[in-house]
Scaffold this motif. Structure first.
Motif, PDB file in Angstrom:
ATOM      1  N   GLY C  15      29.569  85.995  51.828  1.00 46.23           N
ATOM      2  CA  GLY C  15      29.732  85.646  53.233  1.00 46.23           C
ATOM      3  C   GLY C  15      28.890  84.482  53.716  1.00 46.23           C
ATOM      4  O   GLY C  15      28.912  84.147  54.912  1.00 46.23           O
ATOM      5  N   LEU C  16      28.156  83.812  52.820  1.00 44.78           N
ATOM      6  CA  LEU C  16      27.335  82.686  53.285  1.00 44.78           C
ATOM      7  C   LEU C  16      28.197  81.538  53.796  1.00 44.78           C
ATOM      8  O   LEU C  16      27.822  80.834  54.737  1.00 44.78           O
ATOM      9  N   CYS C  17      29.373  81.381  53.203  1.00 42.72           N
ATOM     10  CA  CYS C  17      30.273  80.321  53.668  1.00 42.72           C
ATOM     11  C   CYS C  17      30.805  80.655  55.067  1.00 42.72           C
ATOM     12  O   CYS C  17      30.943  79.776  55.926  1.00 42.72           O
ATOM     13  N   CYS C  49      40.129  72.814  59.641  1.00 40.41           N
ATOM     14  CA  CYS C  49      39.085  72.368  58.690  1.00 40.41           C
ATOM     15  C   CYS C  49      38.845  70.867  58.822  1.00 40.41           C
ATOM     16  O   CYS C  49      39.783  70.082  58.835  1.00 40.41           O
ATOM     17  N   THR C  50      37.549  70.500  58.941  1.00 39.70           N
ATOM     18  CA  THR C  50      37.210  69.083  59.047  1.00 39.70           C
ATOM     19  C   THR C  50      36.768  68.505  57.706  1.00 39.70           C
ATOM     20  O   THR C  50      36.468  67.320  57.597  1.00 39.70           O
ATOM     21  N   GLY C  51      36.661  69.355  56.719  1.00 38.04           N
ATOM     22  CA  GLY C  51      36.203  68.889  55.409  1.00 38.04           C
ATOM     23  C   GLY C  51      34.718  68.596  55.389  1.00 38.04           C
ATOM     24  O   GLY C  51      34.255  67.780  54.589  1.00 38.04           O
ATOM     25  N   CYS C  52      33.947  69.272  56.239  1.00 40.12           N
ATOM     26  CA  CYS C  52      32.499  68.999  56.287  1.00 40.12           C
ATOM     27  C   CYS C  52      31.763  69.540  55.076  1.00 40.12           C
ATOM     28  O   CYS C  52      30.628  69.169  54.806  1.00 40.12           O
ATOM     29  N   ALA C  53      32.421  70.487  54.375  1.00 42.55           N
ATOM     30  CA  ALA C  53      31.871  71.055  53.130  1.00 42.55           C
ATOM     31  C   ALA C  53      30.666  71.958  53.329  1.00 42.55           C
ATOM     32  O   ALA C  53      30.014  72.348  52.360  1.00 42.55           O
ATOM     33  N   SER C  54      30.366  72.326  54.558  1.00 37.34           N
ATOM     34  CA  SER C  54      29.242  73.249  54.788  1.00 37.34           C
ATOM     35  C   SER C  54      29.421  74.545  54.000  1.00 37.34           C
ATOM     36  O   SER C  54      28.462  75.088  53.429  1.00 37.34           O
ATOM     37  N   CYS C  55      30.653  75.045  53.972  1.00 37.46           N
ATOM     38  CA  CYS C  55      30.920  76.276  53.233  1.00 37.46           C
ATOM     39  C   CYS C  55      30.565  76.102  51.766  1.00 37.46           C
ATOM     40  O   CYS C  55      29.908  76.960  51.157  1.00 37.46           O
ATOM     41  N   ILE C  64      33.944  76.881  45.854  1.00 37.25           N
ATOM     42  CA  ILE C  64      34.738  76.164  46.859  1.00 37.25           C
ATOM     43  C   ILE C  64      34.863  74.681  46.509  1.00 37.25           C
ATOM     44  O   ILE C  64      33.871  74.011  46.194  1.00 37.25           O
ATOM     45  N   THR C  65      36.109  74.203  46.556  1.00 36.77           N
ATOM     46  CA  THR C  65      36.373  72.772  46.420  1.00 36.77           C
ATOM     47  C   THR C  65      36.868  72.280  47.777  1.00 36.77           C
ATOM     48  O   THR C  65      37.621  72.988  48.449  1.00 36.77           O
ATOM     49  N   VAL C  66      36.397  71.095  48.162  1.00 32.52           N
ATOM     50  CA  VAL C  66      36.800  70.570  49.473  1.00 32.52           C
ATOM     51  C   VAL C  66      37.499  69.226  49.298  1.00 32.52           C
ATOM     52  O   VAL C  66      37.022  68.370  48.552  1.00 32.52           O
ATOM     53  N   GLU C  67      38.632  69.110  49.989  1.00 33.66           N
ATOM     54  CA  GLU C  67      39.371  67.833  49.969  1.00 33.66           C
ATOM     55  C   GLU C  67      39.462  67.297  51.383  1.00 33.66           C
ATOM     56  O   GLU C  67      39.467  68.048  52.350  1.00 33.66           O
ATOM     57  N   ARG C  68      39.588  66.001  51.462  1.00 30.46           N
ATOM     58  CA  ARG C  68      39.660  65.405  52.793  1.00 30.46           C
ATOM     59  C   ARG C  68      40.469  64.133  52.724  1.00 30.46           C
ATOM     60  O   ARG C  68      40.395  63.415  51.727  1.00 30.46           O
TER      61      ARG C  68
END
Lengths: 249, 229, 68, 354
Positions: C15-17, C49-55, C64-68
């Motif tokens: 749950g940290l994300c 989602c803004t793609g900030c990658a905080s999660c 977690i992989t983040v795309e933007r």
């Protein structure tokens, strides 16, 4: 769309063995990202400690050596002296580094051994099930301080960065935390600096990362981060204690 | 052999044979009727030291002064009070220094006790001893001993031997080595020793070489426990 | 348009994300249990989602992989 | 090369250098200190590493690190220091790393004393650390042999990927003898070590040097594999020297400095008409059982002589296995038995078996 965040190459595609919410995983990732960004995986050798992160030799993609409890800085010394052009780091917990391995840690710093130490401080022995660590806080309840750590009896917690900052051989001694996004980003910068200093042959660098132990603290992942903020940071202030290349606290 | 000063300091590389030479010299001087004191200054070496021979030396009337813990199981370099007065004893006073500059350092603290007194310092060399077998190293070794002890050597003692393998040729050939060291450090050679139980003086002459140095017969006192007479 | 992709097989449901997401678009799955036995995190409203990658920055399992 | 005089400790050091050792990690303790001092003097001149560690524990772990990197690495100490190194030795064995460890034995237990001893035989051959493992143990008895065995120790450490100990003692370490150094042209990595953690250079999967195994089954399997290797070593590597054993009635068994005493005693016994002989184990593990076996039929008794209260005698008894009497004579505390004392024991035995 472009990928802006993904698993670094220097981490193998192997699931971590840590408890849910344990911040070891974040710190592993920061080390791996650093190795990727500096392009040094092929000539990096890591030294795994004894403790929860003993098996990190399965996680990092660089060559790895598992050391006896507390002896990682000595093993790293041997590795570094054998092949000085390699980048050598140790990854150690508080029991490993600041109790049984105090002499090895201090003297690696005394020699200005050109290695990087990633020191994970979560104020408890995680692997053996939650006993008092050298960094356990005053009054902290652990399995071996069931009535709370009585400093008049068991002594005071050891502040490693402050201690090592007094040594000539230390190039960088910085304490960071991974309790929130901003702090994680700062931690990354510190770890990268520590590796960079090794590349620049500046001497011994240590980054102390305040970390959690949800299982042995008896808190969930988020509560653990809060406990870290409320209890550990006041006792272990974040900051740069020594930096031969910049500002020192 | 040339007459030596009353204070005789014997120095050299580890294992050059200082101790064996010192014991021989002490016995000889005593035979000539002089009071003799032999001080074992070796606090570096745990074994094979002149004080090992206290009993024999004692029986000949030679006074032996040894570090407090010599020949004990303790490894502590304690200097006995007697050592400070050893420089003022009547007759000959011999000092068997520890090997190398490490052993010579101990002498440094007695500098004041020696200042103003006449002494001879004998630099014992062995051309078959690893690490001083070449002239350059032998010279370097002397310089480091001199600087550590703050004293100047006055003679060279050529104590070349190869234990059981020593023969007349070994002795004869060593003279050239000794000459070269002598030249390099600008010191006269006091003598060249030979183990009298193994070699006779005539055998050395019989090798056909020219004997250029004073030959000094020595008995082999320093032995391993399995070397029985 | 950004995207946070959660590898459910790696997620340990800590749950940290969820706590780290400034847009509050992550939850621990109320009805799904992954092969490890955890309730994995999931994105409830990808469009926010803004793609900030905080999660991803706070994820201890690099799931977690983040795309933007 | 011509013979030169060397102290045992210096000879060990020089031989290690000639065998390609360029990484030595030391800590002072009498009576082995000359070894470290020699390395300190020599290594910087030849581009090698001499490092004085903060403790014996650190020194052995530096050896672990340098060996993990694929280099020939060595450390030396004397008895109390070997106790401290035992943790690292166990890890080195458990990680299948080569290393050479020198023990110049002194009296024990505890601080004991600085005089020579052979009281670490059990430690060297039975339990130089926790766990199921063996070291190869070589016991030189002359300065010449010290040099020869160091090269062999490095070769076998690499060949079998295990720690090898040179078990010497203060007398051998401190005494001087003529020695001929065999010229070697070894480099610091004479054999391929594809397992080394030297950086994968993006050309192979990552290497892991490790002694942790998650399942008991995996650990058992690995330990058993090591024991298969130990069987090969037992078959291939036994070494001993025999002196006048062929017709001997009384066979002395002694290693290291005490074997020198025994040789003198055997010579004197022979002069008295007693048929004495000497078996001198050179490998203490593997124990040279086959050399003893050869003589069980004709020997009337064995006499084991040690500078201890009787440790190797256990192995002699295991070999003889009750077939002939095995007597023991030893001195301890840093005392070397005198040749006469040993001779008396020989006489006693011949009196007994007449």
């Amino acid at each position: 769309m472009a990928v802006v965040f993904q698993k670094p190459q220097a981490l193998l595609d192997v699931p971590f063995t840590y408890c849910p919410g344990c911040t070891h995983g974040i710190i592993h990732r920061l080390v791996a990202e650093t190795i990727d960004e500096l392009g040094i995986e092929g000539h990096t050798v890591g030294v795994a400690p004894v403790g929860c992160s003993v098996m990190n030799y399965n996680f990092f993609a660089c060559d790895m050596v598992q050391a006896p409890h507390g002896r990682a800085p000595a093993v790293a010394t041997g590795l570094k002296r054998a092949i000085p052009e390699n980048i050598v780091f140790t990854y150690q917990g508080d029991g490993d580094l600041a109790a049984i391995g105090t002499a090895e840690t201090v003297h690696a710093a005394v020699r200005g051994e050109n290695i990087t130490v990633v020191f994970v401080n979560n104020a408890i022995y995680g692997m053996t099930g939650g006993q008092m660590a050298p960094t356990s806080l005053p009054n902290q309840v652990t399995q071996t301080t069931p009535y709370g750590r009585d400093t008049s009896y068991s002594g005071h917690p050891i502040r490693v960065c402050e201690m090592l900052a007094t040594l000539e051989g230390t190039a960088l001694a910085q304490r960071v935390s991974v309790d929130n996004v901003k702090n994680v980003q700062n931690a990354k910068k510190a770890i990268k600096k520590a590796f960079t200093y090794q590349i620049e042959k500046r001497g011994f660098s240590i980054v102390e990362v305040l970390s959690t132990c949800p299982t042995n603290w008896g808190l969930d992942a988020q509560e653990s981060l809060q406990w870290l903020r409320d209890n550990m940071i006041p006792y272990y202030p974040l900051g740069v204690y020594k930096d031969v290349g910049g500002t020192t606290k | 052999m040339k007459r030596l000063k009353k204070i005789i300091i014997i120095c050299g590389h580890y294992g050059s044979g200082k101790t064996n030479f010192a014991v021989n010299l002490a016995v000889d001087l005593r035979k000539q009727g002089y009071p003799v004191t032999l001080t074992d200054m070796d606090i570096v070496n745990p074994y094979f030291r002149s004080s090992d021979h206290s009993e024999m030396l004692d029986s000949k009337g030679i006074k032996v002064i040894a570090p407090v813990y010599a020949n004990t199981n303790l490894d502590a370099p304690a200097i006995p009070a007697e050592m400070y007065s050893a420089f003022d004893r009547s007759g000959y006073s011999l000092f068997d220094m520890g090997g190398d500059d490490a052993g010579a350092t101990v002498m440094g603290q007695f500098f004041r006790n020696i200042t103003g007194k006449e002494y001879d310092m004998l630099y014992v060399i062995n051309g078959k001893r690893a690490m001083i077998e070449n002239v350059h190293d032998a010279a370097e070794m002397l310089y480091s001993i001199e600087s550590a002890s703050r004293l100047k050597a006055t003679y060279i003692v050529n104590n070349t031997h190869l234990k059981d393998y020593t023969d007349a040729k070994t002795i004869l050939e060593s003279m050239e080595y000794a000459e070269k060291v002598s030249e390099a450090v600008n010191l006269p050679i006091l003598c060249t020793t030979y183990p009298v139980s193994m070699i006779k003086e005539q055998e050395i002459s019989a090798t056909g070489g020219i004997i250029t140095q004073h030959l000094y017969p020595v008995e082999v006192f320093v032995k391993t426990p399995w070397e029985v007479n | 348009m950004a995207k946070a992709i959660i590898d459910e097989t790696k997620c340990k449901g800590c749950g940290l994300c969820v706590a780290a997401c400034p847009r509050k678009i992550l939850v621990l799955s109320p009805d799904k249990i992954n092969s490890k036995g955890y309730r994995p995190a999931q994105v409830v409203d990808q469009s926010k989602c803004t793609g900030c990658a905080s999660c991803a920055i706070m994820c201890p399992d690099v799931a977690i992989t983040v795309e933007r | 090369m011509a013979k030169v005089l060397m102290k045992g400790n210096e000879a060990l050091a020089e031989a290690a250098i000639m065998a390609g050792c360029r990484h030595f990690f030391g800590y002072p303790i009498t009576p082995q200190t000359e070894l470290a001092a020699y390395m300190a003097k020599k290594m910087p001149k030849i581009g090698g590493v001499y490092l004085q560690a903060e403790s014996e524990i650190a020194a052995i772990n530096m050896v672990l690190g340098a060996s993990a990197a694929g280099k020939r690495a060595m450390t030396s100490s004397s008895s109390p220091g070997i106790s401290l190194k035992s943790e690292g030795i166990s890890y080195i064995a458990g990680s299948d790393l080569p290393a050479v460890i020198v023990n110049v034995q002194r009296g024990g237990p505890g601080l004991g004393g600085i005089q020579p001893s052979q009281a670490d035989y059990w430690q060297a051959t039975r339990a130089t650390g926790h766990g199921d493992f063996h070291l190869m143990v070589y016991a030189p008895s002359t300065v010449q042999e010290m040099t020869d065995l160091v090269a062999l120790a490095f070769d076998n450490a690499d060949k079998y990927r295990m720690p090898v100990m040179i078990l010497s003692d203060g007398m051998l370490g401190q005494m001087m003898e003529p020695v001929e150094l065999k010229t070697a042209n070894a480099t610091d990595c004479p054999i391929e070590k594809p397992w080394a953690a030297c950086g994968h250079r993006n050309s192979r999967p990552h290497n892991v040097i490790n002694s942790l195994y998650l399942t008991p089954q995996a650990l058992e399997e690995l330990v058993k594999k090591r024991y298969e290797k130990y069987e090969v070593i037992k078959k291939e590597e036994q070494m001993a020297d025999e002196y006048l054993t062929d017709d001997a009635d009384i066979i002395l068994v002694a290693y290291g400095a005490s074997s020198r005493i025994c040789r003198t005693a055997v010579n004197t016994a022979r002069k008295e008409g007693i048929k004495a002989g000497l078996i001198r184990p050179i490998t203490l593990w593997p124990y040279p059982a086959k050399y003893i076996e050869k003589h069980i039929a004709h020997a009337k008794a064995f006499l084991c002589v040690e500078m201890s209260m009787g440790q190797m005698v256990d192995d002699v008894r295991l070999c003889v296995n009750g077939r002939k009497p095995v007597a023991f004579y030893g001195r301890t505390g840093g005392i070397i038995p005198a040749p006469d004392e040993v001779l008396n024991e020989i006489r006693k035995l011949t009196g007994g078996v007449k």
